[in-house]
Design an enzyme around this catalytic site. Structure first.
Site, short mmCIF file in Angstrom:
data_model
loop_
_atom_site.label_atom_id
_atom_site.label_comp_id
_atom_site.label_asym_id
_atom_site.label_seq_id
_atom_site.Cartn_x
_atom_site.Cartn_y
_atom_site.Cartn_z
N TYR A 57 -7.99 7.72 -0.77
CA TYR A 57 -8.11 8.16 0.65
C TYR A 57 -9.52 7.76 1.29
O TYR A 57 -9.70 7.21 2.34
CB TYR A 57 -7.78 9.67 0.70
CG TYR A 57 -8.26 10.50 2.01
CD1 TYR A 57 -9.44 11.14 1.86
CD2 TYR A 57 -7.68 10.32 3.04
CE1 TYR A 57 -10.01 11.84 3.18
CE2 TYR A 57 -8.42 10.80 4.25
CZ TYR A 57 -9.37 11.78 4.07
OH TYR A 57 -9.83 12.14 5.22
N GLN A 91 2.48 4.09 13.58
CA GLN A 91 2.75 4.34 12.07
C GLN A 91 1.31 4.38 11.35
O GLN A 91 1.60 4.71 10.11
CB GLN A 91 3.64 3.28 11.52
CG GLN A 91 5.04 3.21 11.84
CD GLN A 91 5.72 2.06 11.40
OE1 GLN A 91 6.52 2.04 10.39
NE2 GLN A 91 5.55 1.03 12.05
N HIS A 109 2.99 8.86 11.07
CA HIS A 109 2.74 8.90 9.73
C HIS A 109 1.36 9.91 9.56
O HIS A 109 0.84 9.73 8.59
CB HIS A 109 2.67 7.86 8.99
CG HIS A 109 3.96 7.35 8.99
ND1 HIS A 109 4.33 5.89 8.69
CD2 HIS A 109 5.09 7.66 9.26
CE1 HIS A 109 5.48 5.55 8.76
NE2 HIS A 109 6.22 6.82 9.04
N CYS A 120 -2.73 26.17 0.69
CA CYS A 120 -2.39 27.10 1.90
C CYS A 120 -2.05 26.31 3.30
O CYS A 120 -1.52 27.16 4.57
CB CYS A 120 -3.57 28.20 2.31
SG CYS A 120 -5.13 27.48 3.13
N CYS A 148 -8.82 29.54 0.59
CA CYS A 148 -7.89 29.91 -0.77
C CYS A 148 -8.54 29.05 -1.92
O CYS A 148 -8.07 29.33 -3.07
CB CYS A 148 -6.45 29.70 -0.62
SG CYS A 148 -5.97 27.76 -0.70
N SER A 187 6.54 -4.21 9.79
CA SER A 187 7.62 -5.06 8.98
C SER A 187 8.91 -4.14 9.10
O SER A 187 10.11 -4.66 8.45
CB SER A 187 7.19 -4.94 7.38
OG SER A 187 7.20 -3.41 6.94
N ASN A 211 4.49 -10.65 15.77
CA ASN A 211 4.12 -10.66 14.43
C ASN A 211 3.86 -12.04 13.96
O ASN A 211 4.77 -12.71 14.45
CB ASN A 211 5.48 -10.13 13.66
CG ASN A 211 5.17 -9.50 12.30
OD1 ASN A 211 4.60 -10.30 11.45
ND2 ASN A 211 5.41 -8.39 11.87
N PRO A 212 2.95 -12.41 13.01
CA PRO A 212 2.77 -13.94 12.50
C PRO A 212 3.84 -14.20 11.75
O PRO A 212 4.51 -15.34 11.68
CB PRO A 212 1.74 -13.76 11.35
CG PRO A 212 0.97 -12.51 11.77
CD PRO A 212 1.86 -11.47 12.33
N1 APR Z 1 -0.76 -9.27 14.15
C1 APR Z 1 0.32 -8.67 14.16
N2 APR Z 1 1.07 -8.40 12.84
C2 APR Z 1 0.41 -8.63 11.69
C3 APR Z 1 -0.94 -8.96 11.49
C4 APR Z 1 -1.55 -9.47 12.81
N3 APR Z 1 -2.53 -9.92 12.67
N4 APR Z 1 -0.98 -9.46 10.02
C5 APR Z 1 0.02 -8.86 9.56
N5 APR Z 1 1.11 -8.52 10.55
C6 APR Z 1 2.33 -8.00 10.23
C7 APR Z 1 2.82 -8.44 8.64
O1 APR Z 1 3.55 -9.61 9.11
C8 APR Z 1 3.90 -7.35 8.44
O2 APR Z 1 5.03 -7.49 9.03
O3 APR Z 1 2.11 -6.56 10.05
C9 APR Z 1 3.30 -6.17 9.24
C10 APR Z 1 2.65 -5.07 8.28
O4 APR Z 1 3.82 -4.35 7.60
P1 APR Z 1 3.43 -3.46 6.74
O5 APR Z 1 2.39 -3.51 5.83
O6 APR Z 1 4.80 -2.99 5.94
O7 APR Z 1 3.17 -2.14 7.55
P2 APR Z 1 4.00 -1.08 8.51
O8 APR Z 1 5.23 -1.72 8.93
O9 APR Z 1 3.04 -0.56 9.25
O10 APR Z 1 4.36 -0.12 7.33
C11 APR Z 1 5.11 1.13 7.56
O11 APR Z 1 4.87 2.03 5.43
O12 APR Z 1 3.75 2.17 3.62
C12 APR Z 1 4.27 2.84 4.71
O13 APR Z 1 3.74 4.77 5.82
C13 APR Z 1 3.14 3.29 5.48
O14 APR Z 1 3.07 3.53 8.08
C14 APR Z 1 3.19 2.77 6.95
C15 APR Z 1 4.68 2.26 6.84
ZN ZN Z 2 -6.26 26.73 1.46
#
Ligand code: APR
Ligand code: ZN
Length: 245
Positions: A57, A91, A109, A120, A148, A187, A211-212
């Site tokens: 974290y 997210q 999230h 608590c 707590c 994704s 998305n790329p």
């Molecule tokens: N611009 C746009 N998209 C991008 C870029 C960019 N510069 N770089 C990467 N990506 C895309 C990737 O191709 C991928 O499809 O962003 C996406 C990231 O996907 P994940 O890493 O799976 O993230 P996300 O979709 O937010 O995951 C959802 O999964 O792990 C859990 O709780 C966590 O909120 C997260 C959730």
């Molecule tokens: Zn507490």
């Protein structure tokens, strides 16, 4: 695009990638490369190894503290002036949308800054001293609850946990009423969040992926803009709404 009155921007980790924040699916660099987020982001992992999960974290919080909103975050914030109703649903647990000027962001999230007690469940914001220690990476263990004595945990939704009260319902409602949903940098692998874009499409909205990766459109009102969010969102800002320009 000009006629869009109600828009939803649904973002994932990719919208923050150009701010230097690693996406979940990318191999995590450095110290955390050997840890799979899914095994770290659980209440069981925190109960078993509070210092390890707290360390993850802290690493994430430092990344966010050093990051700046990128052109995509800024264009999304500016979009609010181009349409009657803009809802940002993310997210992501970072605060880059807010720091770029977006208001009332729905964090499906949770949020890194919403720390609370693991025992608590009282909300427990980090004091400035603790925050400074966290950002400098000096803390080994999670701070203790002032009520707590339990461990303070990150305010993010871990795997297997419920989403924040009402967040999903609010996002689903906005998706069901919008003309356009932009799915930016996700994704689409994690449910129930991934239902949101599909619900917009099923409710008659246009769904545009940014998305790329190439995302093959499967419906008549679905399109895909291949490339980084920082490239496409400023362009979309010029095209969307503003019909009374
Ligand atoms: N611009 C746009 N998209 C991008 C870029 C960019 N510069 N770089 C990467 N990506 C895309 C990737 O191709 C991928 O499809 O962003 C996406 C990231 O996907 P994940 O890493 O799976 O993230 P996300 O979709 O937010 O995951 C959802 O999964 O792990 C859990 O709780 C966590 O909120 C997260 C959730
Ligand atoms: Zn507490």
């Amino acid at each position: 695009m000009r006629r869009v009155r109600r828009a939803v921007v649904f973002t994932g980790a990719g919208v923050s990638a150009e701010s230097g924040i690693a996406t979940f699916r990318d191999a995590l660099s450095g110290l955390w490369a050997r840890y799979d987020p899914a095994s770290m982001a659980t209440a069981e992992a925190f109960a078993a190894e509070p210092d390890l999960v707290w360390g993850w974290y802290q690493w994430r919080l430092r990344q966010v503290a050093e990051a700046q909103p990128n052109p995509a975050h800024r264009a999304i914030a500016a979009l609010a002036t181009r349409v009657e109703q803009l809802t940002v649903v993310t997210q992501n647990v970072d605060d880059l949308h807010e720091r770029a000027g977006s208001r009332d962001v729905i964090h499906l999230h949770g949020s890194l800054s919403a720390t609370r007690c693991f025992d608590c469940a009282r909300p427990h914001p980090l004091s400035n001293d603790v925050l400074a220690e966290v950002v400098e990476g000096q803390r080994i263990s999670p701070p203790q609850c002032g009520f707590c004595g339990g461990w303070i945990r990150p305010g993010v939704v871990w795997f297997g946990e419920m989403l924040p009260d009402g967040a999903f319902e609010q996002a689903l409602d906005a998706a069901g009423k919008c003309d356009l949903l932009l799915a930016v940098g996700t994704s689409g692998q994690v449910y129930p969040a991934a239902h949101i874009p599909q619900h917009a499409l099923a409710s008659g909205a246009w769904l545009v992926h940014v998305n790329p990766d190439s995302i093959a459109p499967r419906a008549e009102r679905e399109r895909s803009l291949q490339g980084p969010a920082g490239h496409w969102l400023p362009q979309l800002l010029e095209l969307i709404g503003g019909v009374d320009d």
